[in-house]
Design an enzyme around this catalytic site. Structure first.
Site, short mmCIF file in Angstrom:
data_model
loop_
_atom_site.label_atom_id
_atom_site.label_comp_id
_atom_site.label_asym_id
_atom_site.label_seq_id
_atom_site.Cartn_x
_atom_site.Cartn_y
_atom_site.Cartn_z
N ARG A 229 -5.08 11.64 20.29
CA ARG A 229 -4.12 12.04 19.25
C ARG A 229 -4.25 13.53 19.05
NH1 ARG A 229 0.54 9.76 17.43
NH2 ARG A 229 0.72 9.74 15.17
N ASP B 237 2.37 5.21 6.47
CA ASP B 237 3.46 4.78 7.34
C ASP B 237 3.29 3.29 7.60
OD1 ASP B 237 5.68 4.82 8.92
OD2 ASP B 237 4.88 6.18 10.43
#
Length: 362
Positions: free
Chosen positions: A67, A233
């Site tokens: 990431r 999220d």
């Protein structure tokens, strides 16, 4: 999302990233090489993800995901990308909340190796409900599942939120609190207003988004509730499923300290977005799936907390989503992929439903 072209997600050269990643990896695991480096088709429009394998006689794991903070030259979705914050949040969610977070391997805070901070985690196999085309459309594994199988997805997703909210002590998540003064919810909303101001700086503002902020003020909860660690999220598109059970919970860059309903509202609103979009194209979608009343009931059963002021929180979620979509659209315009219309509100795919929510007719 289902009709617009995917915007450019990076200006980085994948081959150069792979070479530098191998050099970095060798310093931590002598003789190791990063091989089979790929960018997934579903790579997000925010932080970047790279998939690679470690070639070494005794790797900690073979299959990895990296990431990487967004490339500033790619007209980023968010103004700040704090990878150490994400890494710390994922550890907390796993260790205190018991969530199935991918095994974290390394955090690199120095921008030197790849040009931005990043972390490496184990790659988890499984299936993810698709965004493009949305899982509410025909032709994907979740749409083809039985009602009972989708009910298991729904129940297990609500279960993740219940475990996160109940399991992680709020005191240990204080580093996620939004800046400013006032309650956690007030600071959260103020941070979203600041984000909107950043999105439209020098560009056309959105009258619809600004009217949604005004409507929020009118609906403000009398009892905001205690803040908890929010995933941010919180949607099924950020879960890898093994069959119909969660195998990994992904994408923590929007994590925050906020009332429980902020996560619940996001889960409800993002599904509504896909369902409304699907119906607008003449398909039935999944009308019985992830319904607000079912999510509220299941959450209350698991936690003893009955969600409240959900009209406020679903509106707030739709508003937050609209700001992100406006930024995505302006980013597409920046790269010459779309033209900005006279009415910037039309850049928000769910502008009709958001307007109906503001007017109280949704």
């Amino acid at each position: 999302m289902a009709t617009a072209p995917r915007p450019r997600t990076s200006t980085r050269d994948p081959e150069e990233v792979a070479r530098r990643l191998t050099s970095w990896l060798d310093a931590r695991l002598p003789g190791a090489k990063a091989v089979n480096v790929t960018v997934p088709e579903s790579n997000g429009m925010s932080s970047e993800t790279l998939l690679f394998d470690i070639e070494h006689p005794e790797p900690p794991v073979r299959a990895c995901a990296l990431r990487l903070a967004a490339d500033p030259s790619a007209y980023t979705i968010f103004p700040v990308y704090d990878l150490p914050r994400q890494y710390r949040t994922m550890r907390l969610a796993a260790e205190r909340g018991g969530l199935p977070v991918p095994r974290l391997l390394w955090l690199e805070e120095d921008e030197g190796p790849l040009g931005a901070p990043f972390f490496v985690m184990e790659r988890v196999d499984g299936r993810v409900p698709p965004d493009v085309m949305p899982y509410t459309y025909e032709g994907n594994w979740l749409h083809a599942a039985t009602d009972g199988e989708r009910a298991r997805v729904e129940e297990s997703t609500v279960g993740l939120l219940a475990r996160l909210h109940d399991g992680v002590p709020a005191a240990e998540a204080q580093f996620l609190a939004a800046p400013g003064s006032g309650s956690a919810l007030r600071r959260h909303v103020d941070a979203q207003r600041a984000y909107y101001d950043w999105v439209v700086d020098g560009l056309a503002p959105s009258p619809l988004i600004e009217s949604a902020f005004d409507r929020l003020a009118e609906l403000w909860p009398a009892d905001e509730g205690e803040p908890v660690l929010n995933w941010g999220d919180a949607r099924i598109g950020n879960i890898i499923f093994d069959g119909f059970e969660p195998a990994a919970v992904l994408d923590w860059e929007m994590a925050s300290l906020a009332p429980r309903e902020v996560d619940l509202g996001w889960t409800v609103s993002l599904h509504r977005f896909f369902q409304d979009l699907t119906e607008s194209f003449g398909q039935a979608g999944l009308p019985g799936f992830l319904r607000r009343e079912n999510i509220e009931r299941r959450y209350a059963e698991l936690t003893g907390h009955t969600p409240r002021d959900m009209d406020f929180h679903t509106l707030y979620a739709a508003l937050r989503h609209a700001i992100v979509m406006l930024r995505v659209a302006y980013r597409q315009a920046y790269f010459g992929e779309v033209a900005v219309p006279d009415d910037p509100d039309t850049l928000i795919l769910h502008h009709a439903s958001l307007r109906a929510m503001v007017q109280g007719s949704y």
